[in-house]
Design a protein around this motif. Sequence first.
Motif, PDB file in Angstrom:
ATOM      1  N   HIS A 230      -0.643   5.839  -0.365  1.00 31.62           N
ATOM      2  CA  HIS A 230      -1.176   4.477  -0.300  1.00 31.62           C
ATOM      3  C   HIS A 230      -2.617   4.489   0.189  1.00 31.62           C
ATOM      4  O   HIS A 230      -3.492   3.813  -0.394  1.00 31.62           O
ATOM      5  CB  HIS A 230      -0.316   3.609   0.614  1.00 31.62           C
ATOM      6  N   LEU A 231      -2.905   5.223   1.246  1.00 28.50           N
ATOM      7  CA  LEU A 231      -4.259   5.268   1.787  1.00 28.50           C
ATOM      8  C   LEU A 231      -5.241   5.779   0.743  1.00 28.50           C
ATOM      9  O   LEU A 231      -6.324   5.214   0.556  1.00 28.50           O
ATOM     10  CB  LEU A 231      -4.298   6.148   3.034  1.00 28.50           C
ATOM     11  N   ARG A 232      -4.872   6.818   0.055  1.00 27.63           N
ATOM     12  CA  ARG A 232      -5.759   7.379  -0.960  1.00 27.63           C
ATOM     13  C   ARG A 232      -5.934   6.420  -2.130  1.00 27.63           C
ATOM     14  O   ARG A 232      -7.024   6.339  -2.722  1.00 27.63           O
ATOM     15  CB  ARG A 232      -5.224   8.736  -1.426  1.00 27.63           C
ATOM     16  N   SER A 233      -4.897   5.659  -2.449  1.00 23.87           N
ATOM     17  CA  SER A 233      -4.977   4.729  -3.582  1.00 23.87           C
ATOM     18  C   SER A 233      -5.946   3.582  -3.343  1.00 23.87           C
ATOM     19  O   SER A 233      -6.435   2.971  -4.300  1.00 23.87           O
ATOM     20  CB  SER A 233      -3.579   4.163  -3.904  1.00 23.87           C
ATOM     21  N   VAL A 234      -6.236   3.283  -2.071  1.00 22.32           N
ATOM     22  CA  VAL A 234      -7.166   2.196  -1.762  1.00 22.32           C
ATOM     23  C   VAL A 234      -8.538   2.734  -1.344  1.00 22.32           C
ATOM     24  O   VAL A 234      -9.354   2.011  -0.776  1.00 22.32           O
ATOM     25  CB  VAL A 234      -6.587   1.244  -0.693  1.00 22.32           C
ATOM     26  N   GLY A 235      -8.782   4.010  -1.634  1.00 23.60           N
ATOM     27  CA  GLY A 235     -10.095   4.588  -1.427  1.00 23.60           C
ATOM     28  C   GLY A 235     -10.346   5.167  -0.055  1.00 23.60           C
ATOM     29  O   GLY A 235     -11.495   5.472   0.287  1.00 23.60           O
TER      30      GLY A 235
END
Length: 365
Positions: A96-101
Amino acid sequence: MSDVTDREAQRVAFLTEAGLADAARAPLPGDASTRRYERLTPVNGPGLMLMDQVAAAESPPADPSWSPERRKAEGWNAVARLSAGRIEAFAAVASHLRSVGLSAPAIVALDAPAGLAVLEDFGDDLFARVIEQGQDETPLYLAAIDALAELHAAPTPPMLTGAAGKWPLQVYDQTALQGGADLFVEWLPKLKPELRFDEAAVADWHAAWAPIVAQGEAGASVVAHRDYHAENLIWLPERSGPARVGMIDFQDAVRAHPSWDLHSLLQDARRDVSPALEAEALDRYFEVARVEDRAAFLRSYAGLAALNEARILGIFARLIVRDGKPRYAAFMPRMWAHLNANLTKPGLEGVARWFDKYVPAEVRA
């Protein structure tokens, strides 16, 4: 074979399967958890990290369907909605963290049932360490605020999905918030025998915290890292924007009030953050997150910070008394200072009266 030998055999088999049998291994110092890390130096390629967390070493995490009574019966992880160190949780939150940059370690290899993962290595530049080495703390803290604002602006899905499957993002609710606060009345008397909290005192304690707990649950609207502070953030200056803030130890993420990670960062147990920097960081958050009612936000910020500080004091007392880790006593005066300051803020009058009645001033230092 012993349990230790068996576990080492599992680690070796896992690393061999991941193509890392020849990597040099260097254990990292442990913390207060049951998780351990090793730095891996492969023959070729960048350095990596081995995460080792035996799921059976802790009580189970909460099932979203469990009632408060069932959670209390199952143990502390269920009460507090902790992940019990499950690597599935780490993988889902990282995704999730990586998906939002934002910057969470990439997962290179994974065996979730065994509790083993190989992760991208962000290096040693923890915020706390680079500040100790002379780097200006203000840009680091403002970058951490920008990363939080980015996380809070993103959708807050009820279910997160990562390399090991789905993981529920549960609410930091009344049971978890009050359960955390209750660590104070359970464990401080075991550390400080002069304290005595009878049934009436505990009932008063619950009543005093009730409005703050209600605010925390009602305002739970964002993904909260839940342990967001200078020892869990790594400076990655080669990246840009909020991605310069490398995040670790986020496996206990929940849906919580947006102030939760803010006060974890700005009222830290392990290092001093000046009132001027705290004010500047909050102003930055209000600006980038477009907070309209600052007074209401600050009321919740102070209330939930105070609750968290009572929780942490209880945890430190437990670590000292039960687990034989006296080093945590060094952090308690800083937590008392934060708590005492917050007890003067609007909305905490009832909690302040409780402390005045039941906890002598000389203990609160």
